[in-house]
Each structure stands twice: as structure tokens, then as C-alpha cells.
Design a protein around this motif. Structure first.
Motif, PDB file in Angstrom:
ATOM      1  N   GLY A  64     -74.069 100.534  89.205  1.00 12.61           N
ATOM      2  CA  GLY A  64     -74.543 101.842  89.630  1.00 12.61           C
ATOM      3  C   GLY A  64     -75.200 101.856  90.997  1.00 12.61           C
ATOM      4  N   GLU A  65     -75.472 100.675  91.569  1.00 11.08           N
ATOM      5  CA  GLU A  65     -76.069 100.579  92.903  1.00 11.08           C
ATOM      6  C   GLU A  65     -74.960 100.283  93.912  1.00 11.08           C
ATOM      7  N   GLY A  82     -80.391  98.008  79.554  1.00  5.72           N
ATOM      8  CA  GLY A  82     -79.015  98.457  79.383  1.00  5.72           C
ATOM      9  C   GLY A  82     -78.165  98.451  80.638  1.00  5.72           C
ATOM     10  N   ILE A  83     -78.722  98.106  81.791  1.00  3.39           N
ATOM     11  CA  ILE A  83     -77.970  98.094  83.048  1.00  3.39           C
ATOM     12  C   ILE A  83     -77.665  96.649  83.437  1.00  3.39           C
ATOM     13  N   PRO A  84     -76.366  96.293  83.516  1.00  3.73           N
ATOM     14  CA  PRO A  84     -76.012  94.924  83.914  1.00  3.73           C
ATOM     15  C   PRO A  84     -76.456  94.623  85.348  1.00  3.73           C
ATOM     16  N   HIS A  85     -76.965  93.403  85.544  1.00  4.68           N
ATOM     17  CA  HIS A  85     -77.368  92.951  86.876  1.00  4.68           C
ATOM     18  C   HIS A  85     -77.052  91.461  86.994  1.00  4.68           C
ATOM     19  N   ALA A  86     -76.562  91.069  88.171  1.00  3.85           N
ATOM     20  CA  ALA A  86     -76.183  89.679  88.429  1.00  3.85           C
ATOM     21  C   ALA A  86     -76.860  89.206  89.708  1.00  3.85           C
ATOM     22  N   VAL A  87     -77.203  87.928  89.760  1.00  4.86           N
ATOM     23  CA  VAL A  87     -77.779  87.322  90.954  1.00  4.86           C
ATOM     24  C   VAL A  87     -76.628  86.783  91.804  1.00  4.86           C
ATOM     25  N   LEU A  88     -76.650  87.110  93.082  1.00  9.74           N
ATOM     26  CA  LEU A  88     -75.598  86.679  93.996  1.00  9.74           C
ATOM     27  C   LEU A  88     -75.934  85.336  94.633  1.00  9.74           C
ATOM     28  N   PRO A  89     -74.902  84.603  95.078  1.00  4.31           N
ATOM     29  CA  PRO A  89     -75.135  83.314  95.741  1.00  4.31           C
ATOM     30  C   PRO A  89     -76.047  83.497  96.954  1.00  4.31           C
ATOM     31  N   GLY A  90     -76.876  82.511  97.206  1.00  7.78           N
ATOM     32  CA  GLY A  90     -77.787  82.555  98.337  1.00  7.78           C
ATOM     33  C   GLY A  90     -79.208  82.927  97.954  1.00  7.78           C
TER      34      GLY A  90
END
Length: 100
Positions: A64-65, A82-90
Motif C-alpha cells: 500500500g506504500e 494485517g499489513i505485509p512489510h518486508a525489509v530490503l537489502p542494505g
């Protein structure tokens, strides 16, 4: 509880991305972990999660972002339940997590 040196505590953890619980305030659990430049796959919780960067930088991909959410030292991102979030490389440094 004594004064806690968050960067020192995170650096002493046996592995990155494995948090340790520092304590609890009311219903909120407070955890710390070390980020190590590696990505962390998307997750969803049934509770809100405050992601407070103590040092370094956290880069998130959040459903959603638009674009990457960048969290700098002294900033906190509130990942809503309820909102999926993932950590990006770096992403790197010390992260405090407040589960509410």
C-alpha cells in the motif's frame, strides 16, 4: 532495569535478525535486534509493530506504500496489524521493535 546500551546489546547478539526481549510496558513488548544488510522476507502480524531505528537505516517495502520506506536514526515506522512489510537489502544497524 538498569540503563541499556542498545547498540552494544544488539552487537552482542549471536545472530542478526534474531531479537531479544528487553522488557514489557503494559501490553507492549520491547525488543532489540541487529540488522546486517540482508533482506528479511515479508511478514504480517495481528498486532501493530513499532520499528524504531537507533542507528543505521531500515528500508522497508510495505503493502500500500508507493516506493521504499526509509527509516533513519531517531525515526519510527508503525507497521499496522494485517499489513505485509518486508525489509530490503542494505538495512543495517540497531533496531528496537515495540509490539503493541
Amino acid at each position: 532495569m538498569p540503563l541499556i546500551q542498545l547498540d552494544d546489546l544488539a552487537a552482542a547478539l549471536p545472530s542478526a535478525w534474531k531479537s531479544t526481549v528487553l522488557g514489557q510496558v503494559g501490553p507492549a513488548r520491547i525488543k532489540v535486534l541487529r540488522m546486517d544488510e540482508q533482506a528479511y522476507e515479508a511478514e504480517t502480524h495481528d498486532y501493530n509493530e513499532g520499528l524504531l531505528v537507533v542507528s543505521g537505516q531500515l528500508m522497508l517495502q510495505v503493502q500500500g506504500e508507493a516506493g521504499t520506506v526509509v527509516v533513519e536514526p531517531g525515526q519510527m515506522y508503525l507497521a499496522l496489524a494485517g499489513i505485509p512489510h518486508a525489509v530490503l537489502p542494505g538495512s543495517h544497524g540497531t533496531l528496537v521493535i515495540v509490539d503493541v
